[in-house]
Design a protein around this motif. Structure first.
Motif, PDB file in Angstrom:
ATOM      1  N   PRO A  40      -9.070   9.628   2.815  1.00 46.08           N
ATOM      2  CA  PRO A  40      -7.981  10.310   2.104  1.00 46.08           C
ATOM      3  C   PRO A  40      -6.991  10.906   3.099  1.00 46.08           C
ATOM      4  O   PRO A  40      -7.353  11.313   4.200  1.00 46.08           O
ATOM      5  CB  PRO A  40      -8.697  11.419   1.330  1.00 46.08           C
ATOM      6  CG  PRO A  40     -10.119  11.017   1.288  1.00 46.08           C
ATOM      7  CD  PRO A  40     -10.374  10.187   2.503  1.00 46.08           C
ATOM      8  N   LYS A  41      -5.736  10.960   2.713  1.00 42.07           N
ATOM      9  CA  LYS A  41      -4.680  11.474   3.579  1.00 42.07           C
ATOM     10  C   LYS A  41      -4.494  12.969   3.364  1.00 42.07           C
ATOM     11  O   LYS A  41      -4.637  13.481   2.267  1.00 42.07           O
ATOM     12  CB  LYS A  41      -3.350  10.775   3.282  1.00 42.07           C
ATOM     13  CG  LYS A  41      -3.390   9.284   3.458  1.00 42.07           C
ATOM     14  CD  LYS A  41      -3.485   8.908   4.893  1.00 42.07           C
ATOM     15  CE  LYS A  41      -3.423   7.397   5.023  1.00 42.07           C
ATOM     16  NZ  LYS A  41      -3.532   6.941   6.355  1.00 42.07           N
ATOM     17  N   PHE A  42      -4.151  13.675   4.429  1.00 36.21           N
ATOM     18  CA  PHE A  42      -3.770  15.084   4.360  1.00 36.21           C
ATOM     19  C   PHE A  42      -2.257  15.111   4.279  1.00 36.21           C
ATOM     20  O   PHE A  42      -1.573  14.689   5.214  1.00 36.21           O
ATOM     21  CB  PHE A  42      -4.272  15.838   5.589  1.00 36.21           C
ATOM     22  CG  PHE A  42      -3.907  17.284   5.575  1.00 36.21           C
ATOM     23  CD1 PHE A  42      -4.587  18.171   4.758  1.00 36.21           C
ATOM     24  CD2 PHE A  42      -2.876  17.764   6.357  1.00 36.21           C
ATOM     25  CE1 PHE A  42      -4.246  19.506   4.726  1.00 36.21           C
ATOM     26  CE2 PHE A  42      -2.540  19.105   6.330  1.00 36.21           C
ATOM     27  CZ  PHE A  42      -3.224  19.969   5.520  1.00 36.21           C
ATOM     28  N   ILE A  43      -1.718  15.564   3.155  1.00 36.32           N
ATOM     29  CA  ILE A  43      -0.277  15.440   2.935  1.00 36.32           C
ATOM     30  C   ILE A  43       0.432  16.772   2.750  1.00 36.32           C
ATOM     31  O   ILE A  43       1.639  16.808   2.615  1.00 36.32           O
ATOM     32  CB  ILE A  43       0.017  14.553   1.708  1.00 36.32           C
ATOM     33  CG1 ILE A  43      -0.604  15.150   0.463  1.00 36.32           C
ATOM     34  CG2 ILE A  43      -0.454  13.147   1.941  1.00 36.32           C
ATOM     35  CD1 ILE A  43      -0.112  14.548  -0.814  1.00 36.32           C
ATOM     36  N   SER A  44      -0.294  17.875   2.707  1.00 36.77           N
ATOM     37  CA  SER A  44       0.320  19.163   2.418  1.00 36.77           C
ATOM     38  C   SER A  44       1.330  19.499   3.506  1.00 36.77           C
ATOM     39  O   SER A  44       1.093  19.194   4.676  1.00 36.77           O
ATOM     40  CB  SER A  44      -0.768  20.224   2.360  1.00 36.77           C
ATOM     41  OG  SER A  44      -0.245  21.426   1.942  1.00 36.77           O
ATOM     42  N   GLU A  87       0.866  -1.187   0.000  1.00 33.58           N
ATOM     43  CA  GLU A  87       0.000   0.000   0.000  1.00 33.58           C
ATOM     44  C   GLU A  87       0.899   1.232   0.000  1.00 33.58           C
ATOM     45  O   GLU A  87       1.917   1.271   0.686  1.00 33.58           O
ATOM     46  CB  GLU A  87      -0.882   0.034   1.255  1.00 33.58           C
ATOM     47  CG  GLU A  87      -2.065  -0.878   1.207  1.00 33.58           C
ATOM     48  CD  GLU A  87      -3.228  -0.295   0.408  1.00 33.58           C
ATOM     49  OE1 GLU A  87      -3.353   0.937   0.314  1.00 33.58           O
ATOM     50  OE2 GLU A  87      -3.998  -1.109  -0.124  1.00 33.58           O
ATOM     51  N   PHE A  88       0.516   2.235  -0.762  1.00 35.16           N
ATOM     52  CA  PHE A  88       1.224   3.505  -0.753  1.00 35.16           C
ATOM     53  C   PHE A  88       0.519   4.438   0.219  1.00 35.16           C
ATOM     54  O   PHE A  88      -0.675   4.284   0.489  1.00 35.16           O
ATOM     55  CB  PHE A  88       1.250   4.104  -2.160  1.00 35.16           C
ATOM     56  CG  PHE A  88       2.147   3.357  -3.102  1.00 35.16           C
ATOM     57  CD1 PHE A  88       3.436   3.783  -3.323  1.00 35.16           C
ATOM     58  CD2 PHE A  88       1.700   2.216  -3.755  1.00 35.16           C
ATOM     59  CE1 PHE A  88       4.268   3.093  -4.185  1.00 35.16           C
ATOM     60  CE2 PHE A  88       2.517   1.522  -4.614  1.00 35.16           C
ATOM     61  CZ  PHE A  88       3.808   1.961  -4.837  1.00 35.16           C
ATOM     62  N   LYS A  89       1.238   5.446   0.708  1.00 35.56           N
ATOM     63  CA  LYS A  89       0.658   6.322   1.727  1.00 35.56           C
ATOM     64  C   LYS A  89      -0.531   7.118   1.214  1.00 35.56           C
ATOM     65  O   LYS A  89      -1.519   7.281   1.909  1.00 35.56           O
ATOM     66  CB  LYS A  89       1.718   7.289   2.261  1.00 35.56           C
ATOM     67  CG  LYS A  89       2.757   6.623   3.112  1.00 35.56           C
ATOM     68  CD  LYS A  89       3.717   7.645   3.673  1.00 35.56           C
ATOM     69  CE  LYS A  89       4.752   6.971   4.546  1.00 35.56           C
ATOM     70  NZ  LYS A  89       5.667   7.929   5.129  1.00 35.56           N
ATOM     71  N   VAL A  90      -0.440   7.656   0.006  1.00 35.83           N
ATOM     72  CA  VAL A  90      -1.506   8.551  -0.463  1.00 35.83           C
ATOM     73  C   VAL A  90      -2.132   8.127  -1.787  1.00 35.83           C
ATOM     74  O   VAL A  90      -3.100   8.733  -2.216  1.00 35.83           O
ATOM     75  CB  VAL A  90      -1.004  10.011  -0.578  1.00 35.83           C
ATOM     76  CG1 VAL A  90      -0.610  10.551   0.766  1.00 35.83           C
ATOM     77  CG2 VAL A  90       0.149  10.114  -1.549  1.00 35.83           C
ATOM     78  N   LYS A  91      -1.614   7.095  -2.440  1.00 40.67           N
ATOM     79  CA  LYS A  91      -2.206   6.634  -3.699  1.00 40.67           C
ATOM     80  C   LYS A  91      -3.569   6.027  -3.408  1.00 40.67           C
ATOM     81  O   LYS A  91      -3.732   5.302  -2.439  1.00 40.67           O
ATOM     82  CB  LYS A  91      -1.303   5.593  -4.351  1.00 40.67           C
ATOM     83  CG  LYS A  91      -1.819   5.074  -5.690  1.00 40.67           C
ATOM     84  CD  LYS A  91      -0.874   4.084  -6.293  1.00 40.67           C
ATOM     85  CE  LYS A  91      -1.129   2.659  -5.994  1.00 40.67           C
ATOM     86  NZ  LYS A  91      -2.396   2.080  -6.182  1.00 40.67           N
ATOM     87  N   PRO A  92      -4.576   6.326  -4.249  1.00 42.27           N
ATOM     88  CA  PRO A  92      -5.867   5.683  -4.034  1.00 42.27           C
ATOM     89  C   PRO A  92      -5.693   4.168  -4.041  1.00 42.27           C
ATOM     90  O   PRO A  92      -4.927   3.620  -4.815  1.00 42.27           O
ATOM     91  CB  PRO A  92      -6.704   6.133  -5.231  1.00 42.27           C
ATOM     92  CG  PRO A  92      -6.059   7.383  -5.685  1.00 42.27           C
ATOM     93  CD  PRO A  92      -4.603   7.229  -5.384  1.00 42.27           C
TER      94      PRO A  92
END
Length: 142
Positions: free
Chosen positions: A119-123, A107-112
């Motif tokens: 959904p991840k907050f990545i900013s 699994e990737f951290k932010v890829k669907p």
């Protein structure tokens, strides 16, 4: 730069009190010249006028993706998501120590991926590998 993510009050606390007072006096005395204000208003009006075809395109049923309007190409449309479909195809990365398995899915951290995951907050970061995998899955038949 990451420094813009910090609050002004926090950054101000890192400097000595005399510097803080001098900065406060300087900002309270700062004035914008009339020529700067006039230039800003004229520029905003000009960009608004040049954006009329872009807004018309945005509201039309047959939108032009990645198109420019006007001879100077100052305003344009951006169509990165013009090909999003109702079906969502995903590239799945899996590995195994042997060809017979067992296979482990990564699994990737932010890829669907998992539709039950929020959904991840990545900013302010940009996970480029995740983004590239998502774009690769939208290109066409896999």
């Amino acid at each position: 730069p990451a420094i813009t993510c910090f609050d002004d009050d926090y950054l101000g606390s890192l400097f000595p009190a005399p510097w803080q007072a001098a900065a406060l006096r300087a900002t309270s005395m700062a004035r914008t010249s009339w020529s700067r204000s006039l230039t800003s208003v004229l520029f905003a009006l000009w960009m608004g006028y040049l954006s009329i075809p872009v807004v018309k395109n945005l509201l039309s049923k047959n939108q032009i993706m990645n198109g420019s309007f006007g001879p100077l190409r100052l305003v344009n449309t951006y169509g990165a998501f013009g090909n999003v479909d109702e079906n969502r195809y995903e590239l799945i990365v899996s590995a195994s120590a042997s060809l017979d398995g067992p296979w482990r899915e990564y699994e990737f951290k932010v890829k669907p991926g998992n539709v039950n995951r929020l959904p991840k907050f990545i900013s302010p970061y940009h996970y480029r590998l995740d983004w590239q995998f998502w774009l690769a899955s939208t290109i066409g038949n896999l």
